[in-house]
Design a protein around this motif. Structure first.
Motif, mmCIF file in Angstrom:
data_model
loop_
_atom_site.group_PDB
_atom_site.id
_atom_site.type_symbol
_atom_site.label_atom_id
_atom_site.label_comp_id
_atom_site.label_asym_id
_atom_site.label_seq_id
_atom_site.Cartn_x
_atom_site.Cartn_y
_atom_site.Cartn_z
ATOM 1 N N ARG A 5 -6.995 16.774 22.088
ATOM 2 C CA ARG A 5 -6.931 15.232 21.475
ATOM 3 C C ARG A 5 -6.913 15.409 19.925
ATOM 4 N N MET A 6 -6.382 14.367 19.218
ATOM 5 C CA MET A 6 -6.275 14.356 17.736
ATOM 6 C C MET A 6 -6.934 12.975 17.452
ATOM 7 N N GLU A 7 -7.335 12.794 16.194
ATOM 8 C CA GLU A 7 -7.895 11.659 15.594
ATOM 9 C C GLU A 7 -7.912 11.949 14.209
ATOM 10 N N GLY A 8 -8.115 10.875 13.239
ATOM 11 C CA GLY A 8 -8.122 11.339 11.843
ATOM 12 C C GLY A 8 -7.928 10.129 10.906
ATOM 13 N N SER A 9 -7.538 10.448 9.756
ATOM 14 C CA SER A 9 -7.465 9.068 8.567
ATOM 15 C C SER A 9 -6.440 9.353 8.034
ATOM 16 N N TYR A 10 -5.834 8.231 6.991
ATOM 17 C CA TYR A 10 -5.147 8.413 6.128
ATOM 18 C C TYR A 10 -5.740 7.621 4.667
ATOM 19 N N LEU A 11 -5.695 8.441 3.819
ATOM 20 C CA LEU A 11 -6.169 7.574 2.375
ATOM 21 C C LEU A 11 -4.979 6.961 1.823
ATOM 22 N N MET A 12 -5.217 5.798 1.559
ATOM 23 C CA MET A 12 -4.001 4.707 1.052
ATOM 24 C C MET A 12 -4.721 4.194 -0.181
ATOM 25 N N ARG A 13 -3.485 3.696 -0.857
ATOM 26 C CA ARG A 13 -3.766 3.099 -2.160
ATOM 27 C C ARG A 13 -2.993 1.708 -2.249
ATOM 28 N N VAL A 28 0.905 -1.096 -0.086
ATOM 29 C CA VAL A 28 0.130 -0.008 0.058
ATOM 30 C C VAL A 28 0.960 1.140 -0.121
ATOM 31 N N GLN A 29 0.231 2.430 -0.282
ATOM 32 C CA GLN A 29 1.177 3.800 -0.406
ATOM 33 C C GLN A 29 0.148 4.795 0.398
ATOM 34 N N LEU A 30 0.723 5.224 1.270
ATOM 35 C CA LEU A 30 0.178 6.471 2.025
ATOM 36 C C LEU A 30 -0.266 7.783 1.045
ATOM 37 N N LEU A 31 -1.328 8.113 0.641
ATOM 38 C CA LEU A 31 -1.415 9.187 -0.244
ATOM 39 C C LEU A 31 -1.560 10.658 0.494
ATOM 40 N N ARG A 32 -2.573 10.591 1.465
ATOM 41 C CA ARG A 32 -3.087 11.803 2.191
ATOM 42 C C ARG A 32 -3.518 11.690 3.507
ATOM 43 N N ARG A 33 -3.361 12.626 4.429
ATOM 44 C CA ARG A 33 -4.036 12.514 5.707
ATOM 45 C C ARG A 33 -4.942 13.506 6.059
ATOM 46 N N HIS A 34 -5.564 13.269 7.249
ATOM 47 C CA HIS A 34 -6.877 14.286 7.610
ATOM 48 C C HIS A 34 -6.534 14.011 8.908
ATOM 49 N N TRP A 35 -6.673 15.410 9.760
ATOM 50 C CA TRP A 35 -6.596 15.398 11.207
ATOM 51 C C TRP A 35 -7.729 16.217 11.481
ATOM 52 N N THR A 36 -8.337 15.854 12.861
ATOM 53 C CA THR A 36 -9.227 16.601 13.640
ATOM 54 C C THR A 36 -8.262 16.871 14.725
ATOM 55 N N ILE A 37 -8.331 18.256 15.148
ATOM 56 C CA ILE A 37 -7.439 18.401 16.438
ATOM 57 C C ILE A 37 -8.404 19.163 17.187
ATOM 58 N N HIS A 38 -8.818 18.780 18.590
ATOM 59 C CA HIS A 38 -9.476 19.210 19.494
ATOM 60 C C HIS A 38 -8.856 19.975 20.673
ATOM 61 N N ASP A 39 -8.764 20.952 20.794
ATOM 62 C CA ASP A 39 -8.240 21.929 21.967
ATOM 63 C C ASP A 39 -9.235 22.385 22.759
ATOM 64 N N ARG A 79 -9.854 22.233 14.747
ATOM 65 C CA ARG A 79 -9.250 22.510 13.628
ATOM 66 C C ARG A 79 -9.042 21.214 12.786
ATOM 67 N N GLU A 80 -9.112 21.377 11.581
ATOM 68 C CA GLU A 80 -9.206 20.104 10.469
ATOM 69 C C GLU A 80 -7.938 20.688 9.889
ATOM 70 N N VAL A 81 -7.189 19.543 9.583
ATOM 71 C CA VAL A 81 -5.796 19.862 8.725
ATOM 72 C C VAL A 81 -5.807 18.442 7.696
ATOM 73 N N GLU A 82 -5.556 18.977 6.396
ATOM 74 C CA GLU A 82 -5.890 17.915 5.625
ATOM 75 C C GLU A 82 -4.620 18.124 4.474
ATOM 76 N N PRO A 124 -6.765 6.079 15.290
ATOM 77 C CA PRO A 124 -7.235 5.852 16.648
ATOM 78 C C PRO A 124 -7.224 7.656 17.442
ATOM 79 N N ALA A 125 -8.080 7.868 18.011
ATOM 80 C CA ALA A 125 -8.126 9.043 18.841
ATOM 81 C C ALA A 125 -6.982 8.845 20.005
#
Length: 128
Positions: free
Chosen positions: A96-104, A45-56, A62-65, A117-118
């Motif tokens: 807290r942070m949580e998110g996902s990776y887009l994989m191929r 697999v290859q990691l293509l993108r990231r997406h984060w949700t950051i709770h403060d 905040r959303e980071v992609e 995982p959070a």
């Protein structure tokens, strides 16, 4: 250590408060995190993108992609792992942070999301 597995991709996270790089009086709390992505499946697999949700606790969510992680889009073969370290700054000592990776999947170009995982970002004084 927070861990999640999606389609044979295991994500493990460790986080730490970075006192030397924080300025509590200015409301800048820096946290590092180390993520290991292990391919326990049968396909490369290859990691293509990231997406984060950051709770403060003192700031809006905040959303980071963006592409890849730390400037890379790693290819991870079955039975291997990729580890990277990064950081996040908060206005408070509690978040807290949580998110996902887009994989191929490289064999057939199939894309899928892998859950990160959070994980908590907690100043050591708050944790006591």
């Amino acid at each position: 250590m927070p861990t999640a597995v999606t389609e044979g991709i295991r994500i493990t996270v460790q986080s730490a408060f970075e006192e030397a790089h924080s300025d509590l009086r200015a409301g800048r709390y820096l946290f590092s995190y180390r993520i290991t992505i292990s391919n326990t499946g049968r396909d490369t697999v290859q990691l293509l993108r990231r997406h984060w949700t950051i709770h403060d606790s003192l700031a809006p969510v905040r959303e980071v992609e963006g592409p890849g992680v730390v400037g890379e889009t790693p290819v991870i073969a079955p039975g291997t792992s990729y580890t990277y370290a990064s950081a996040c700054d908060l206005r408070s000592g509690l978040g807290r942070m949580e998110g996902s990776y887009l994989m191929r999947r490289t064999a057939d170009d199939r894309r899928f999301r892998v859950r990160v995982p959070a994980f908590d970002l907690v100043h050591p004084v708050i944790d006591n």
